[in-house]
Design an enzyme around this catalytic site. Structure first.
Site, PDB file in Angstrom:
ATOM      1  N   LYS A   1      35.322  26.109  59.316  1.00  0.00           N
ATOM      2  CA  LYS A   1      33.799  25.111  59.732  1.00  0.00           C
ATOM      3  C   LYS A   1      34.174  23.664  57.957  1.00  0.00           C
ATOM      4  O   LYS A   1      33.962  22.579  58.972  1.00  0.00           O
ATOM      5  CB  LYS A   1      32.923  26.051  58.833  1.00  0.00           C
ATOM      6  CG  LYS A   1      32.187  27.690  59.031  1.00  0.00           C
ATOM      7  CD  LYS A   1      30.971  27.703  58.208  1.00  0.00           C
ATOM      8  CE  LYS A   1      31.642  28.117  56.873  1.00  0.00           C
ATOM      9  NZ  LYS A   1      32.856  29.106  57.046  1.00  0.00           N
TER      10      LYS A   1
ATOM     11  N   ARG B   1      32.310  38.020  49.374  1.00  0.00           N
ATOM     12  CA  ARG B   1      31.397  36.274  50.607  1.00  0.00           C
ATOM     13  C   ARG B   1      32.123  37.102  51.923  1.00  0.00           C
ATOM     14  O   ARG B   1      31.048  36.439  52.894  1.00  0.00           O
ATOM     15  CB  ARG B   1      32.814  35.076  50.401  1.00  0.00           C
ATOM     16  CG  ARG B   1      32.302  33.913  48.793  1.00  0.00           C
ATOM     17  CD  ARG B   1      33.235  33.205  48.499  1.00  0.00           C
ATOM     18  NE  ARG B   1      33.396  32.809  49.386  1.00  0.00           N
ATOM     19  CZ  ARG B   1      34.752  31.738  49.370  1.00  0.00           C
ATOM     20  NH1 ARG B   1      35.653  32.053  48.503  1.00  0.00           N
ATOM     21  NH2 ARG B   1      35.249  31.037  50.054  1.00  0.00           N
TER      22      ARG B   1
ATOM     23  N   ARG C   1      22.845  30.543  56.493  1.00  0.00           N
ATOM     24  CA  ARG C   1      23.252  31.560  56.445  1.00  0.00           C
ATOM     25  C   ARG C   1      22.767  33.326  56.138  1.00  0.00           C
ATOM     26  O   ARG C   1      22.799  34.130  56.225  1.00  0.00           O
ATOM     27  CB  ARG C   1      24.143  31.528  55.290  1.00  0.00           C
ATOM     28  CG  ARG C   1      24.943  31.130  55.118  1.00  0.00           C
ATOM     29  CD  ARG C   1      25.880  31.034  53.337  1.00  0.00           C
ATOM     30  NE  ARG C   1      27.265  31.030  53.422  1.00  0.00           N
ATOM     31  CZ  ARG C   1      28.061  30.198  52.515  1.00  0.00           C
ATOM     32  NH1 ARG C   1      27.465  29.096  53.651  1.00  0.00           N
ATOM     33  NH2 ARG C   1      28.794  30.814  52.891  1.00  0.00           N
TER      34      ARG C   1
ATOM     35  N   ARG D   1      43.996  27.344  50.040  1.00  0.00           N
ATOM     36  CA  ARG D   1      43.256  25.993  50.162  1.00  0.00           C
ATOM     37  C   ARG D   1      43.305  25.413  49.161  1.00  0.00           C
ATOM     38  O   ARG D   1      43.354  26.099  48.453  1.00  0.00           O
ATOM     39  CB  ARG D   1      42.132  26.552  50.427  1.00  0.00           C
ATOM     40  CG  ARG D   1      40.727  24.875  50.480  1.00  0.00           C
ATOM     41  CD  ARG D   1      39.971  25.690  51.612  1.00  0.00           C
ATOM     42  NE  ARG D   1      38.897  26.765  50.922  1.00  0.00           N
ATOM     43  CZ  ARG D   1      38.055  27.427  51.474  1.00  0.00           C
ATOM     44  NH1 ARG D   1      37.373  26.491  52.299  1.00  0.00           N
ATOM     45  NH2 ARG D   1      37.381  28.262  50.337  1.00  0.00           N
TER      46      ARG D   1
ATOM     47  N   ARG E   1      39.304  25.893  44.479  1.00  0.00           N
ATOM     48  CA  ARG E   1      38.039  26.059  44.280  1.00  0.00           C
ATOM     49  C   ARG E   1      37.986  27.140  43.103  1.00  0.00           C
ATOM     50  O   ARG E   1      38.836  28.515  43.563  1.00  0.00           O
ATOM     51  CB  ARG E   1      37.120  27.046  45.505  1.00  0.00           C
ATOM     52  CG  ARG E   1      36.664  25.151  46.512  1.00  0.00           C
ATOM     53  CD  ARG E   1      36.076  25.587  47.432  1.00  0.00           C
ATOM     54  NE  ARG E   1      35.616  26.635  48.067  1.00  0.00           N
ATOM     55  CZ  ARG E   1      34.811  27.097  48.591  1.00  0.00           C
ATOM     56  NH1 ARG E   1      34.922  26.403  49.884  1.00  0.00           N
ATOM     57  NH2 ARG E   1      34.579  28.330  48.516  1.00  0.00           N
TER      58      ARG E   1
HETATM   59  P1  AP5 Z   1      38.166  25.470  55.275  1.00  0.00           P
HETATM   60  O1  AP5 Z   1      37.510  24.530  56.976  1.00  0.00           O
HETATM   61  O2  AP5 Z   1      38.216  25.248  54.654  1.00  0.00           O
HETATM   62  O3  AP5 Z   1      37.271  27.181  56.128  1.00  0.00           O
HETATM   63  P2  AP5 Z   1      35.766  27.151  55.594  1.00  0.00           P
HETATM   64  O4  AP5 Z   1      35.345  27.863  56.809  1.00  0.00           O
HETATM   65  O5  AP5 Z   1      34.691  26.149  55.731  1.00  0.00           O
HETATM   66  O6  AP5 Z   1      35.480  28.277  54.477  1.00  0.00           O
HETATM   67  P3  AP5 Z   1      34.864  28.383  53.326  1.00  0.00           P
HETATM   68  O7  AP5 Z   1      35.257  28.992  52.188  1.00  0.00           O
HETATM   69  O8  AP5 Z   1      34.271  26.870  52.632  1.00  0.00           O
HETATM   70  O9  AP5 Z   1      33.294  29.090  53.408  1.00  0.00           O
HETATM   71  P4  AP5 Z   1      32.304  30.263  52.849  1.00  0.00           P
HETATM   72  O10 AP5 Z   1      31.222  29.672  54.122  1.00  0.00           O
HETATM   73  O11 AP5 Z   1      33.384  31.215  52.054  1.00  0.00           O
HETATM   74  O12 AP5 Z   1      32.475  29.004  51.400  1.00  0.00           O
HETATM   75  P5  AP5 Z   1      30.912  27.613  51.646  1.00  0.00           P
HETATM   76  O13 AP5 Z   1      31.902  26.676  50.767  1.00  0.00           O
HETATM   77  O14 AP5 Z   1      30.445  27.574  52.673  1.00  0.00           O
HETATM   78  O15 AP5 Z   1      39.849  26.426  56.009  1.00  0.00           O
HETATM   79  C1  AP5 Z   1      40.232  27.009  54.909  1.00  0.00           C
HETATM   80  C2  AP5 Z   1      41.766  27.016  54.607  1.00  0.00           C
HETATM   81  O16 AP5 Z   1      42.054  27.440  56.095  1.00  0.00           O
HETATM   82  C3  AP5 Z   1      42.066  25.703  54.984  1.00  0.00           C
HETATM   83  O17 AP5 Z   1      42.766  25.192  53.933  1.00  0.00           O
HETATM   84  C4  AP5 Z   1      42.149  25.026  55.834  1.00  0.00           C
HETATM   85  O18 AP5 Z   1      43.777  24.327  56.134  1.00  0.00           O
HETATM   86  C5  AP5 Z   1      43.446  26.584  56.900  1.00  0.00           C
HETATM   87  N1  AP5 Z   1      42.487  26.216  58.359  1.00  0.00           N
HETATM   88  C6  AP5 Z   1      41.794  25.617  58.783  1.00  0.00           C
HETATM   89  N2  AP5 Z   1      41.427  26.199  59.490  1.00  0.00           N
HETATM   90  C7  AP5 Z   1      42.923  26.490  60.096  1.00  0.00           C
HETATM   91  C8  AP5 Z   1      43.560  26.769  61.965  1.00  0.00           C
HETATM   92  N3  AP5 Z   1      42.762  26.613  62.951  1.00  0.00           N
HETATM   93  N4  AP5 Z   1      44.286  27.433  61.367  1.00  0.00           N
HETATM   94  C9  AP5 Z   1      44.784  27.771  60.262  1.00  0.00           C
HETATM   95  N5  AP5 Z   1      44.796  27.117  59.126  1.00  0.00           N
HETATM   96  C10 AP5 Z   1      43.453  26.675  58.782  1.00  0.00           C
HETATM   97  O19 AP5 Z   1      29.997  28.268  50.324  1.00  0.00           O
HETATM   98  C11 AP5 Z   1      30.625  28.437  48.670  1.00  0.00           C
HETATM   99  C12 AP5 Z   1      29.987  29.150  48.396  1.00  0.00           C
HETATM  100  O20 AP5 Z   1      28.698  28.531  47.916  1.00  0.00           O
HETATM  101  C13 AP5 Z   1      28.719  30.420  48.963  1.00  0.00           C
HETATM  102  O21 AP5 Z   1      29.595  31.791  48.910  1.00  0.00           O
HETATM  103  C14 AP5 Z   1      27.800  30.804  48.680  1.00  0.00           C
HETATM  104  O22 AP5 Z   1      27.037  31.410  46.747  1.00  0.00           O
HETATM  105  C15 AP5 Z   1      26.954  28.955  47.899  1.00  0.00           C
HETATM  106  N6  AP5 Z   1      26.306  29.070  49.445  1.00  0.00           N
HETATM  107  C16 AP5 Z   1      26.519  27.625  50.224  1.00  0.00           C
HETATM  108  N7  AP5 Z   1      25.705  27.516  51.289  1.00  0.00           N
HETATM  109  C17 AP5 Z   1      24.747  28.565  51.146  1.00  0.00           C
HETATM  110  C18 AP5 Z   1      23.623  28.996  51.682  1.00  0.00           C
HETATM  111  N8  AP5 Z   1      22.950  28.178  52.464  1.00  0.00           N
HETATM  112  N9  AP5 Z   1      22.778  29.771  51.198  1.00  0.00           N
HETATM  113  C19 AP5 Z   1      23.704  30.819  50.291  1.00  0.00           C
HETATM  114  N10 AP5 Z   1      24.580  30.128  49.263  1.00  0.00           N
HETATM  115  C20 AP5 Z   1      24.430  29.133  49.761  1.00  0.00           C
HETATM  116 MG    MG Z   2      34.148  25.145  53.785  1.00  0.00          MG
END
Ligand code: AP5
Ligand code: MG
Length: 215
Positions: A13, A172, A88, A127, A161
């Site tokens: 994402k 997660r 979410r 990552r 992170r």
């Molecule tokens: P990346 O693009 O970073 O993945 P992502 O989908 O953004 O994954 P996240 O870990 O950020 O998602 P998340 O939902 O767990 O975390 P968030 O910060 O939202 O890609 C990952 C890696 O893979 C990178 O190194 C990239 O280079 C590589 N990659 C990407 N695409 C690739 C491909 N096609 N092929 C190969 N490699 C690839 O949330 C964190 C925490 O915050 C949550 O756990 C929760 O506690 C809280 N939170 C956030 N939003 C909310 C909400 N709306 N409600 C409640 N709590 C929330």
């Molecule tokens: Mg992300």
């Protein structure tokens, strides 16, 4: 054009949102990034948010929806927004409807990044990001052109992170399956969901998303 990027942790994402920002001038609203700012504060809220994030559970619906609404307030009308990691839960999806309607915005597309969960732990554990500009990298899948130097800003410091460890990632993912995947039918019923193969290489995923959005 406002869109949602939906998919489990590590689906891509943030990676794809950054590309749409760079190539299409859209604005990324990532609740994860906003909460990472919040947790830096030496405050009760900062400490609470940090504890929840490090466990892999979800922060309360009220907090994240209020953050999104406050950010939208600052954006000029006509700016296309990418919602990354929001909504979410069903409650967040309903809040987003209310927030968008109140600002005369409409959701054009929900892009579901279709991925194989087994590959995601490897993506997440590898990552890292540039400490100065936030550009995302991966130990294997997306390395800087010059080792140790950020392609985007030339920075030399990188960070990982605290929630990117295998145990937290499993929680997660369970949260995603239990609370986030079930909101897809809300958007499916409106005919705005497009599935994109998130297992393809990063450029191919960008191409597939751009085809949905701009063709
Ligand atoms: P990346 O693009 O970073 O993945 P992502 O989908 O953004 O994954 P996240 O870990 O950020 O998602 P998340 O939902 O767990 O975390 P968030 O910060 O939202 O890609 C990952 C890696 O893979 C990178 O190194 C990239 O280079 C590589 N990659 C990407 N695409 C690739 C491909 N096609 N092929 C190969 N490699 C690839 O949330 C964190 C925490 O915050 C949550 O756990 C929760 O506690 C809280 N939170 C956030 N939003 C909310 C909400 N709306 N409600 C409640 N709590 C929330
Ligand atoms: Mg992300």
């Amino acid at each position: 054009m406002d869109i949602i990027l939906l998919g489990p942790p590590g689906a891509g994402k943030g990676t794809q949102a950054q590309r749409l920002v760079d190539r299409r001038g859209m604005v990324q609203l990532s609740t994860g990034d906003m909460l990472r700012e919040t947790r830096k504060a030496d405050s009760e809220l900062g400490r609470q948010v940090a504890a929840v994030m490090d466990s892999g559970a979800l922060v309360s619906d009220e907090i994240v929806s209020a953050m999104i609404d406050a950010k939208l307030e600052t954006l000029p009308v006509g700016t296309g927004v990418i919602f990354d990691g929001y909504p979410r839960t069903a409650a967040q999806a309903h809040s987003l409807d209310t927030i968008l309607a109140g600002r005369n915005r409409t959701l054009a597309h929900v892009i579901e990044l279709d991925v194989n969960e087994d590959a995601l732990v490897e993506r997440i554990v590898g990552r890292y990001t540039c400490a100065a500009c936030g550009k995302g990298y991966h130990d294997t899948f997306e390395q800087p052109l010059v080792a140790g130097t950020c392609d985007k800003c030339g920075g030399h410091e990188f960070k990982r992170r605290p929630d990117d460890n295998e145990q937290t990632v499993r929680t997660r993912m369970a949260e995603y399956r239990a609370k986030t995947a079930p909101i897809l039918p809300i958007y499916g019923a409106r005919g705005i969901v497009a599935q994109v193969d998130g297992m393809a290489d990063i450029d191919a995923v960008t191409g597939a998303i751009e085809t949905v959005l701009f063709n």
